[in-house]
Write an enzyme that holds these catalytic residues in place. Structure first.
Site, PDB file in Angstrom:
ATOM      1  N   HIS A  18       0.824  -1.211   0.000  1.00  0.00           N
ATOM      2  CA  HIS A  18       0.000   0.000   0.000  1.00  0.00           C
ATOM      3  C   HIS A  18       0.856   1.259   0.000  1.00  0.00           C
ATOM      4  CE1 HIS A  18      -2.772  -2.964   2.094  1.00  0.00           C
ATOM      5  NE2 HIS A  18      -3.013  -2.960   0.819  1.00  0.00           N
ATOM      6  N   ASP A 115      -6.113   5.410   0.433  1.00  0.00           N
ATOM      7  CA  ASP A 115      -5.890   4.139  -0.246  1.00  0.00           C
ATOM      8  C   ASP A 115      -7.024   3.186   0.074  1.00  0.00           C
ATOM      9  OD1 ASP A 115      -5.396   2.426   1.893  1.00  0.00           O
ATOM     10  OD2 ASP A 115      -3.285   2.135   1.449  1.00  0.00           O
TER      11      ASP A 115
END
Ligand code: UDP
Length: 475
Positions: A18, A115
């Site tokens: 991520h 995200d």
């Protein structure tokens, strides 16, 4: 920072898979669009790779990284809690920290990008009236599944894995039951509920950036933009979709470490790189079969090994890099290291993957098909052997093999059964030695060109990111 400069805050969940795409996106916006970027990085303190990466990235260009301290969630989970659920809980518990950082900013962000695991920040964006976007760091196809799963949840009875027919996401290619993303596998597991919620939260943002490009997923992107049935789940009528990829790290090789020096000595495109992402692990039995398969193939290879785990295949995810101790590697077959010393290099725990994939000696990548790894391979024109382990990787593997033709797969799905040494040896030889392998490599090189075109001035992804920036400016 001058007052006319746009300020974008980006929230990232823990894990290299991520952090990497978030940092790359931040760099892109800061370098090419003169935007001040503040990254709010939720940390865990358990990953040396993550700590190192954050340290190196802070203070570059117009990027400031503010670590959001890790929160103890041990009382909210147990050993059976899946990584997907853990990440959602980690973010949920970090919300007060995120809120207080945003509240204290003297220049309030002009936009908030979050995200995939940070969609629970939605109320914070609404409280401060900040336009909000999700950065979906993988494919348009997985995005379509995420937002449409709320409909499947209502329509499908029983377990998805028992369905006789593939799942039909409107306007998109059908999704085989075997490829369904992990969170949808068992409805009673908390990760199922978290996944459905995540899809619903996605639909409430002002737009979505995707790390893909028009030519790669034309049909799915079209459906996300125009298919009424698919779009009916979105709350914002003009909901924009921005395919801005493939965004990936680029590196300059400043020091020729042991791995690069070893690669320097090998023939052009002769080496297979074997690695399963930041946290992928294999079972003890699978590890033995893989070692034998690689040895029997007699191809040159670099293998990033980490100790086997007979639990979940993503068990090292929040601990990537480990402590980088050179282990005893006792889990490899007896005599393996001696027998293979002339054909392989073993890298314990963590390797400089981007540098390795960019090296001209690398001619194939056996990968778990995490999307970062996939685009790092494709943007170097390196064909793949797919070995999906967890999350949405089975979808990526199918797309790479059946749709794009840039990868091959063992006949057995690694998530279902042990892939035996003969199968592995045959697959490796096929990619590295045969005419068929050569054709696949050619296709990978064409895709590399397509990616470069999308990112170059006037290309589809270049235009898409400009549109996104324009959208924030006009708000
Ligand atoms: N990575 C790396 N060295 C390793 C393993 C992983 O640099 O030994 C990086 C890799 O280059 C990629 C990221 O970690 O950028 C992993 O992301 P991906 O989406 O491929 O998989 P995940 O780890 O999220 O499953």
């Amino acid at each position: 920072m001058d007052s006319s400069q746009l300020h974008v805050a980006i929230v990232s969940s823990p894990g290299m898979g991520h952090l990497v795409p978030i940092l790359v996106l931040g760099n892109q916006l800061a370098s090419y669009h003169n935007i001040k970027i503040t990254i709010l990085a939720i940390t865990t303190n358990s990953s040396s790779a993550e700590t190192e990466f954050l340290k190196k990235s802070n203070g570059k260009k117009s990027i400031e990284i503010i670590p959001i301290p890790s929160v103890d969630i041990s009382h909210l989970i147990d050993s059976s809690t899946k990584i997907f659920t853990r990440l959602r809980i980690l973010v949920r518990e970090a919300l007060p920290g995120i809120r207080s950082v945003i509240a204290s900013m003297t220049h309030r962000p002009d936009a908030l990008i979050v995200d995939i695991f940070c969609t629970q920040t939605l109320p914070i964006a609404e409280e401060f009236n900040i336009p909000k976007y999700v950065y979906h760091p993988t494919t348009a196809w997985t995005l379509a599944l995420a937002i449409y799963s709320q409909v499947f949840d209502k329509e499908i009875e029983g377990e998805y894995v028992d369905l006789k027919e593939p799942l039909k996401i409107p306007g998109c290619k059908a999704l085989r039951v075997d490829d369904v993303a992990d969170p949808l596998l068992v409805r009673s597991d908390q990760q199922y509920e978290e996944y459905i919620k995540l899809g619903m939260e996605y639909a409430s943002f002002d737009g979505i950036l995707i790390n893909t490009w028009e030519d790669l997923e034309a049909e799915t992107i079209k459906a996300l933009r125009n298919n009424d049935k698919l779009r009916s789940v979105l709350k914002v009528p003009d909901f924009p979709i921005y395919p801005i990829g493939p965004l990936r790290r680029t590196v300059e090789i400043t020091e020729r470490d042991e791995v690069i020096q070893w690669l320097d000595k090998q023939n052009h495109e002769s080496v297979l790189f074997v690695s399963f992402g930041s946290g992928g692990t294999l079972s003890s039995q699978q590890m033995i079969e893989l070692a034998w398969g690689l040895e029997l193939s007699q191809q040159k290879f670099v293998w990033v090994v980490r100790p086997p785990s007979d639990g979940d295949a993503d068990s090292a995810y929040l601990n990537s890099g480990g402590n980088n101790i050179r282990g005893t590697l006792e889990y490899l077959p007896e005599g393996f290291l001696t027998r293979t010393k002339d054909i392989c290099l073993i890298v314990p725990m963590w390797a400089k993957q981007v540098e390795i994939l960019a090296h001209s000696s690398v001619g194939g990548f056996m990968s778990h098909c995490g999307w970062n790894s996939t685009i790092e391979s494709l943007t170097n024109g390196v064909p793949m052997i797919v070995w999906p382990l967890h999350a949405e990787q089975k979808m990526n593997a199918t797309m790479l093999t059946e749709e794009l033709g840039v990868a091959i797969r063992p006949a057995i799905l690694p998530t279902k059964k042990i892939v035996k040494r003969d199968e592995i040896q045959g697959t490796v030889r096929m990619l590295m030695q045969t005419r068929e392998g050569k054709d696949i490599r050619e296709k990978a090189k064409k895709l590399k060109m397509s990616a470069e075109n999308a990112l170059s001035e006037g290309g589809s992804s270049y235009n898409s990111i400009c549109e996104f920036v324009k959208d924030i400016r006009t708000r």
